[in-house]
Structure formats: structure tokens, C-alpha cells
Design a protein around this motif. Structure first.
Motif, mmCIF file in Angstrom:
data_model
loop_
_atom_site.group_PDB
_atom_site.id
_atom_site.type_symbol
_atom_site.label_atom_id
_atom_site.label_comp_id
_atom_site.label_asym_id
_atom_site.label_seq_id
_atom_site.Cartn_x
_atom_site.Cartn_y
_atom_site.Cartn_z
ATOM 1 N N ALA A 288 41.275 45.631 45.490
ATOM 2 C CA ALA A 288 39.539 46.005 45.449
ATOM 3 C C ALA A 288 38.849 45.127 45.059
ATOM 4 C CB ALA A 288 39.308 47.608 45.696
ATOM 5 N N ARG A 289 39.081 45.443 43.282
ATOM 6 C CA ARG A 289 38.341 44.619 42.297
ATOM 7 C C ARG A 289 38.481 43.110 42.574
ATOM 8 N NH1 ARG A 289 33.659 45.584 39.492
ATOM 9 N NH2 ARG A 289 34.631 44.734 37.457
ATOM 10 N N ILE A 290 39.707 42.464 42.580
ATOM 11 C CA ILE A 290 40.142 41.071 42.725
ATOM 12 C C ILE A 290 39.398 41.113 44.182
ATOM 13 C CG2 ILE A 290 41.923 39.627 43.163
ATOM 14 C CD1 ILE A 290 43.620 41.757 41.339
ATOM 15 N N CYS A 291 39.530 41.499 45.204
ATOM 16 C CA CYS A 291 38.941 41.456 46.763
ATOM 17 C C CYS A 291 37.207 40.723 46.176
ATOM 18 C CB CYS A 291 39.176 42.120 47.728
ATOM 19 S SG CYS A 291 40.775 42.071 48.181
ATOM 20 N N VAL A 292 36.701 41.875 45.686
ATOM 21 C CA VAL A 292 35.488 41.839 45.552
ATOM 22 C C VAL A 292 35.086 40.592 45.011
ATOM 23 C CG1 VAL A 292 32.747 42.912 44.217
ATOM 24 C CG2 VAL A 292 34.775 44.115 45.587
ATOM 25 N N HIS A 293 36.032 40.228 44.020
ATOM 26 C CA HIS A 293 35.442 38.854 42.956
ATOM 27 C C HIS A 293 35.284 37.636 43.863
ATOM 28 C CE1 HIS A 293 33.912 40.277 39.099
ATOM 29 N NE2 HIS A 293 34.928 41.814 39.600
ATOM 30 N N LEU A 295 35.705 37.557 47.562
ATOM 31 C CA LEU A 295 34.494 37.214 48.014
ATOM 32 C C LEU A 295 33.142 36.843 47.773
ATOM 33 C CD1 LEU A 295 34.809 40.366 50.042
ATOM 34 C CD2 LEU A 295 35.231 38.551 51.311
ATOM 35 N N ALA A 296 32.765 37.177 46.193
ATOM 36 C CA ALA A 296 31.641 36.521 45.378
ATOM 37 C C ALA A 296 32.214 34.937 45.367
ATOM 38 C CB ALA A 296 32.084 37.232 44.275
ATOM 39 N N ARG A 297 32.817 34.515 45.670
ATOM 40 C CA ARG A 297 33.644 32.813 45.333
ATOM 41 C C ARG A 297 33.334 32.492 46.577
ATOM 42 N NH1 ARG A 297 35.263 31.391 39.935
ATOM 43 N NH2 ARG A 297 36.779 29.551 40.917
ATOM 44 N N PHE A 298 33.845 33.070 47.665
ATOM 45 C CA PHE A 298 33.970 33.435 49.220
ATOM 46 C C PHE A 298 33.163 33.950 49.971
ATOM 47 C CE2 PHE A 298 37.770 31.364 46.548
ATOM 48 C CZ PHE A 298 37.819 29.775 46.825
ATOM 49 N N PRO A 299 32.172 34.021 50.230
ATOM 50 C CA PRO A 299 30.799 34.171 50.778
ATOM 51 C C PRO A 299 31.345 34.209 52.300
ATOM 52 C CG PRO A 299 29.773 32.723 50.128
ATOM 53 C CD PRO A 299 31.000 32.546 48.928
ATOM 54 N N GLY A 317 26.282 42.541 51.228
ATOM 55 C CA GLY A 317 26.935 43.531 50.122
ATOM 56 C C GLY A 317 28.427 44.170 50.927
ATOM 57 N N VAL A 318 29.312 43.778 49.569
ATOM 58 C CA VAL A 318 30.304 44.058 49.990
ATOM 59 C C VAL A 318 30.771 45.962 50.758
ATOM 60 C CG1 VAL A 318 32.586 43.996 49.414
ATOM 61 C CG2 VAL A 318 31.675 42.702 48.800
ATOM 62 N N HIS A 319 31.326 46.519 51.488
ATOM 63 C CA HIS A 319 32.262 47.664 52.472
ATOM 64 C C HIS A 319 33.066 47.798 52.737
ATOM 65 C CE1 HIS A 319 27.798 48.754 51.732
ATOM 66 N NE2 HIS A 319 27.176 47.471 52.703
ATOM 67 N N LEU A 320 34.167 47.580 51.813
ATOM 68 C CA LEU A 320 35.130 47.707 51.568
ATOM 69 C C LEU A 320 36.067 48.657 52.198
ATOM 70 C CD1 LEU A 320 37.095 45.376 50.191
ATOM 71 C CD2 LEU A 320 37.691 46.818 48.724
ATOM 72 N N GLY A 437 41.535 29.304 49.743
ATOM 73 C CA GLY A 437 41.226 28.715 48.267
ATOM 74 C C GLY A 437 40.285 30.438 48.238
ATOM 75 N N PHE A 438 40.159 30.967 48.979
ATOM 76 C CA PHE A 438 40.073 32.532 48.480
ATOM 77 C C PHE A 438 41.446 33.428 48.614
ATOM 78 C CE2 PHE A 438 40.913 36.634 50.114
ATOM 79 C CZ PHE A 438 39.806 37.306 49.812
ATOM 80 N N LEU A 439 43.226 33.539 48.793
ATOM 81 C CA LEU A 439 43.562 33.647 48.796
ATOM 82 C C LEU A 439 44.896 32.973 47.830
ATOM 83 C CD1 LEU A 439 45.814 35.428 50.436
ATOM 84 C CD2 LEU A 439 47.507 33.569 50.825
ATOM 85 N N ARG A 440 44.457 32.247 46.856
ATOM 86 C CA ARG A 440 44.915 31.278 45.518
ATOM 87 C C ARG A 440 44.487 32.030 44.447
ATOM 88 N NH1 ARG A 440 49.231 30.404 44.509
ATOM 89 N NH2 ARG A 440 48.633 31.629 43.144
ATOM 90 N N TYR A 441 42.616 32.389 44.890
ATOM 91 C CA TYR A 441 42.613 33.017 44.061
ATOM 92 C C TYR A 441 43.569 33.988 43.754
ATOM 93 C CZ TYR A 441 38.425 34.910 41.479
ATOM 94 O OH TYR A 441 37.875 35.964 39.919
#
Length: 456
Positions: A288-293, A295-299, A317-320, A437-441
Motif C-alpha cells: 500500500a505504501r508503494i502504491c501511494v508513492h 500514485l503521487a508520481r502518476f496522479p 487524496g488516496v482512499h485505498l 511507468g506506474f507499474l514499473r515504479y
């Protein structure tokens, strides 16, 4: 003198319009306290125990277990107030309390548990007064009738009348069952009991008066049932899931990309965290922490599409959401403000929501408002999937099982902990380059958790 008040199925929020009665928690004749749960219902969102805003004696219930009721339909009636002993229902045929006594009963016996349409919002929230001869008034009588009383035997056959508004004036569940099994609409029967109460004798005479009585259908032979197949109603949670998935596939042009990642270092990092003491950190929390970061790079992927306005709405905001399998089916609880939580806080919230899901205690608020979903289907022992997006979100990250596999590591063949990651995304909000890009990050962070340090 006690006043009989009607409690209707309240608006349970989140746009829900109906609920199925799962289990009655009280019987006719039981004494209930203010805010005591009286029925357990299943909505499209969750299992909910409904508290009654009145205290007194239950005089009638409306609907058998398994029945679906619309919001606003009568649930039960309760004899309250008037200085009467709450354990003693008013006598059959007794007149309702005067208007001022009814107001006093509502004021003194009213619930502090605020429901939509009920509660402590002042005079505007009070239920309407019950007046004499109103079809909504139900005076309690014994819940079974052995047979026609002398008065009932002398009464003429009941005539059909126009269907009145409000509940049917009948208390006995046996009378309701008899009418239902024979296909008789109780609203067309004139009752011969006090205040128009429908007795068993009234139903029997109405059935006899019909030219062609409608008998209850005989159960189909086992061979016929097998040949026709079993029919399972799409309602409650299963129906809500079906509607949402169908809408997602109808409206969203989704696409999926995936990648294998070496999760050995992530697993080692988690083991080191947990060995250091303190609350244990779950793997789901780290993902989840990885996903949040990411999403910050790929909003673009933390957004939704306003179809009517033809606009992409990027969410602040991210509501996961995370997929959780329960005895009732698949649900997606939502962790609020996941972007502001630590790994420990995420672990704790995931555990709380998962336990609530297993107990069927999630509220509608726990199941709505998500902006991105994390789906760990590896717990089912599978490597990959192409999940359907949780409408109206724009993307979902899927995580397969983590298992030892041959892997080239630093130029050498080795056995590593490998996981398949898949991203299903709404192609309207971004193109393949953004999704890739999101998935690679995400994969880079799984393979090298130290990458996260750059964005912390």
C-alpha cells in the motif's frame, strides 16, 4: 393508555433504496428498549442491525426473513408511552391515546440513535400521530386465532375493498402465511376484528368466496429441478457486485499490463522490520505504501471520469480500497487517507477492516469512497489476473502469489521470491506509457525497497 407507533425501514444512507430481512431479533410481544436492535438486514453494501427509536412492546412485525423491503416500508409497530406498563400491550379494540398523549409518548420514548427519518432532531423529526380508524394503527391481539369467534361467524362474508395506504391491519403471522400461500392479497380483505383487524376467519371466508381458489404450487419433482437448473437470485451483496461489475465493463474501456518482479529484497526488509520489535508490519501495508508513492508520481491513475461532463477528475487524496473475501462474497473496504498513514497505521487499519468484513459488520461508509484498489489475489494461490476495475475508480493493482522461482540475479541464475504484478486501468484517463511507468515504479520498489527513500 399506550399508543401504537409504526417504525418504518429507515434510509440507511449511501443511496440505498431497499434491504433484505436476514433475521428478526425480536418477536411480537417482546419488550424493547430505545435504540435496541430489532432486525438484521442485508443491504447492497453491508449487514446492518437496525435499532428501533421507540421503547415499548412489539405488537406486529412486517415481512418474513428473506423478504426484501423498500426504504419507508413498515418494519414493526410498538406500543409506547401513556404511562402504561411497557410489558403489557394495550387491550384489543382500545382507542388510541389522545393527540397530546401521543406527542408526549414520542417525546419521552424517542430514540437518541439518529437514523435518517428518525432521531432527536426536534419536533420536525417526530412520527405522525396515529388517529382512530387509521389503517396504519395496529392494536395488539393474540398472535394466533384458533378459529372464528361467535361474532366472526355471524358476520357476513368480507367484501373486497380498495387497497389502503400503510400496513395491512393484521397481526398474526399465521394469517399472513395462509393468505400468502393461497395467493390472497390481504389488502382486499375487510377485517371483522377490532379496528378492522383481519382474523383467520376473514381470510378463510375470502378464500371460500373466490370462484377459483389459488392453491399453493406443489414443489417440483427432483428430476425437474435438476433439469431446469438451480436459480440463485441476484440480490443483496451479490446483486450489488453484479451491477457494479457490469457497469464497469459497460462504461470503462479498460486495459491491462503486467510484469514479474523479484520480491526477495522486499520480503527481507519486512522480516527486518518485524525482527526489530514493535507492531508487526503486514506485506499488504508495504504494498500500500508503494502504491501511494506511485500514485503521487502518476496522479492520472488516482482519478475518475465524469461521463456526463466528459471530464477527468483527478482526486486530491488516496482512499485505498482492498479486496477482501468474506462468507457473504467479495467486498472492498476502504482505508481513508492512505497517503498520510505509516506502515504500522496501515497494518492496523487493514486488520480492523478485514475482521469487520468477516463478521459482516462493515458499514456503508467503510465500503464507499475509494479512489484506487489494491487486489492481493495471491492469497488464492494464483499468479495473475485481469481484474475488473472497481467503478468509478480508474485503476486497480493486482498482486499474485510470491513463490520461489529461477531468476537471473546479478548475472547469475538463482532461486528468488518472484511475484507477478498486474495493472488494469481506464484507458480514458491515460495512455499505456503512463500505466507502464506506474507499474514499473511499483516493480522497482518491490525489487529495491530503498528506491522509496527518494520520495519519503
Amino acid at each position: 393508555m399506550a399508543q401504537v407507533l409504526e417504525f418504518k425501514l429507515p434510509d440507511l444512507g449511501e443511496g440505498l433504496t431497499e434491504a433484505e430481512i436476514v433475521r428478526w431479533l425480536v418477536d411480537v410481544g417482546d419488550v424493547v428498549a430505545i435504540d435496541q436492535p430489532v432486525v438484521e438486514v442485508e443491504t447492497a453494501k453491508a449487514m446492518v442491525e437496525v435499532p428501533c427509536p421507540y421503547g415499548g412492546v412489539v405488537t406486529a412485525r412486517f415481512g418474513e426473513e428473506g423478504t426484501e423491503l423498500p426504504v419507508g416500508a413498515p418494519l414493526l409497530t410498538v406500543a409506547v408511552g401513556g404511562g402504561a406498563d411497557p410489558g403489557t400491550p394495550p387491550a384489543a379494540g382500545a382507542a388510541p391515546a389522545p393527540a397530546q398523549d401521543a406527542d408526549a409518548a414520542v417525546s419521552s420514548e424517542y430514540s437518541g440513535n439518529v437514523l435518517v427519518g428518525y432521531g432527536t432532531a426536534g419536533p420536525a423529526a417526530r412520527r405522525r400521530r396515529i388517529r382512530p380508524q387509521s389503517p396504519a394503527v395496529v392494536h395488539p391481539t393474540p398472535t394466533t386465532t384458533a378459529g372464528p369467534t361467535p361474532t366472526a361467524q355471524a358476520a357476513p362474508a368480507p367484501a373486497a375493498v380498495a387497497a389502503p395506504a400503510g400496513p395491512v391491519p393484521v397481526i398474526s403471522p399465521l394469517v399472513r402465511k395462509l393468505a400468502r400461500d393461497r395467493g390472497l392479497d390481504l389488502r382486499e380483505v375487510r377485517g371483522s376484528g377490532p379496528e378492522g383487524l383481519i382474523l383467520r376467519a376473514d381470510v378463510e371466508r375470502a378464500l371460500t368466496a373466490r370462484e377459483t381458489p389459488v392453491a399453493a404450487p406443489a414443489p417440483a419433482p427432483a428430476a425437474s429441478v435438476t433439469a431446469a437448473g438451480e436459480r440463485v437470485p441476484l440480490r443483496g451483496l451479490r446483486g450489488a457486485v453484479a451491477d457494479k461489475l457490469s457497469r464497469s465493463r459497460t462504461e470503462i474501456p479498460d486495459a491491462t499490463c503486467w510484469v514479474d518482479a523479484d520480491a526477495t529484497e522486499l520480503m527481507a526488509a519486512r522480516a527486518a522490520m518485524n525482527a526489530a520489535g514493535g507492531p508487526k508490519i503486514s506485506l499488504l501495508a508495504l504494498l500500500a505504501r508503494i502504491c501511494v508513492h506511485a500514485l503521487a508520481r502518476f496522479p492520472e491513475l488516482n482519478s475518475t471520469v465524469d461521463t456526463a461532463a466528459r471530464e477527468i477528475v483527478r482526486l486530491p487524496g488516496v482512499h485505498l480500497g482492498f479486496a477482501a473475501q468474506t462468507p457473504r462474497g467479495l467486498v472492498v473496504p476502504v482505508v481513508r487517507d492512505a497517503g498520510t498513514r505509516t506502515a504500522e497505521s496501515l497494518t492496523e487499519e487493514f486488520a480492523r477492516l478485514t475482521e469487520s468484513a468477516r463478521q459482516g459488520a462493515l458499514t456503508p461508509a467503510d465500503l464507499t469512497g475509494g479512489t484506487f484498489t489494491l487486489n492481493n489475489y495471491g492469497v488464492f494461490g494464483v499468479d495473475g489476473s485481469t481484474p475488473i476495475i472497481n467503478h468509478p475508480e480508474a485503476a486497480m493493482l493486482g498482486v499474485g502469489r510470491i513463490i520461489p522461482k529461477p531468476w537471473v540475479h546479478q548475472g547469475e541464475l538463482a532461486v528468488r521470491q518472484v511475484v507477478q504484478l498486474s495493472l488494469t486501468f481506464d484507458h480514458r484517463v491515460c495512455d499505456g506509457g503512463t500505466a507502464g511507468g506506474f507499474l514499473r515504479y511499483v516493480a522497482d520498489c518491490v525489487e529495491q525497497p530503498a528506491v522509496l527513500l527518494r520520495t519519503l
